[in-house]
Enzyme design. Sequence first.
Site, PDB file in Angstrom:
ATOM      1  N   ASP A  72     -10.011   6.246  -2.142  1.00  0.00           N
ATOM      2  CA  ASP A  72      -8.908   6.814  -2.916  1.00  0.00           C
ATOM      3  C   ASP A  72      -9.448   7.309  -4.244  1.00  0.00           C
ATOM      4  OD1 ASP A  72      -9.450   4.454  -4.284  1.00  0.00           O
ATOM      5  OD2 ASP A  72      -7.332   4.015  -4.669  1.00  0.00           O
ATOM      6  N   TYR A 109      -6.831   6.305   3.757  1.00  0.00           N
ATOM      7  CA  TYR A 109      -6.957   5.273   2.732  1.00  0.00           C
ATOM      8  C   TYR A 109      -6.095   4.055   3.065  1.00  0.00           C
ATOM      9  CZ  TYR A 109      -5.899   2.556  -1.354  1.00  0.00           C
ATOM     10  OH  TYR A 109      -5.685   1.488  -2.185  1.00  0.00           O
ATOM     11  N   GLU A 162       0.821  -1.213   0.000  1.00  0.00           N
ATOM     12  CA  GLU A 162       0.000   0.000   0.000  1.00  0.00           C
ATOM     13  C   GLU A 162       0.854   1.261   0.000  1.00  0.00           C
ATOM     14  OE1 GLU A 162      -3.075   0.290  -0.588  1.00  0.00           O
ATOM     15  OE2 GLU A 162      -3.622  -1.823  -0.492  1.00  0.00           O
TER      16      GLU A 162
END
Length: 339
Positions: A127, A109, A26
Amino acid sequence: MSYFDKNKRDLPWRDTIDPFRIWLSEIILQQTRVDQGMKFYNNFIQEFDTIFDLAKADEQKVLKLWQGLGYYSRARNLHFTAQHIATELNGVFPSNFTELKKLKGVGDYTAAAIASIVNKEAVPAVDGNMFRVFARYFNIDDDISSPKTKKIFWDLGMEIIDQKRPGDFNQAVMDLGATICTPKLPKCDICPLNESCEALRLNKVLDLPVKLKKTKISNRFLHFIVIENADKIALCKRNGNDVWRNLFTFPLVETTTDLLDKGFVLETELDDNLSFISEEKHILSHQNLFIKYWKLNVSLVEINNLAKDLAFEMISFNDIEHYPLPKPIEKFINKYYLD
């Protein structure tokens, strides 16, 4: 979810719920496309098998592995957070959205993505993909650059997220936005939601989402001084809170225009030894960098005298591979010295 089950992208971090690997993926994918980030993810996993391995690494090594991804604050935050988790949390990641958000470099996010995938916490990962998919599907024309609009999307996500499979729900939205509901050439004809998409029904697909606030772009003029002697070249470590912090560049002079006042920069007797090599424009998210490269032909004695003023060290070309470089510097060295 049935469409996702049949068509989801085969990505290495989807074969695990290891929080270290999910977190790493991520962070890499912030501001980075999946196809670009895949190589970097694999390189990091090959180098660092656990959070402890990453925490023990030297920051310069982390930055070198990150070289080419840009937004280097992500790499610095990655390393800082690895050290925090390894030493302060005994290597155990926080287990919920609220605690994950306290980690450096982890926003709403990223925290939602990790919490939903690893811990099955029903929180939406809002996002750009989710903005686009939700805005089009529900015909939401609020300005997505406004904090109020983010709450609208968050509340909507909380309402419709799959309570049993929140991680898969978030990843399904990501995949849909990345592969079908794309910004400029959406594939509406094969979209699994095309029969109920409001934007498609109203012929507004390309009008959504709405983003009114424009990023202010500044222009900067950078002059890199190339100094070499035998098999060595001068490199400086960047510091301060500026672009490329802790990366290495040539000695740098910044001006307010594209002109370099050589007499102001260098000792007068060295003016004639400075010659122009090349120039380029390098675009960052908030800055246009107008870069010029200048060759300074000086003796070893003069190099030693200049080293203190220009704060550089002479690095062997054989050792450059260990030094993290910004993309323009890497490209220049490869073109003029390593080809």
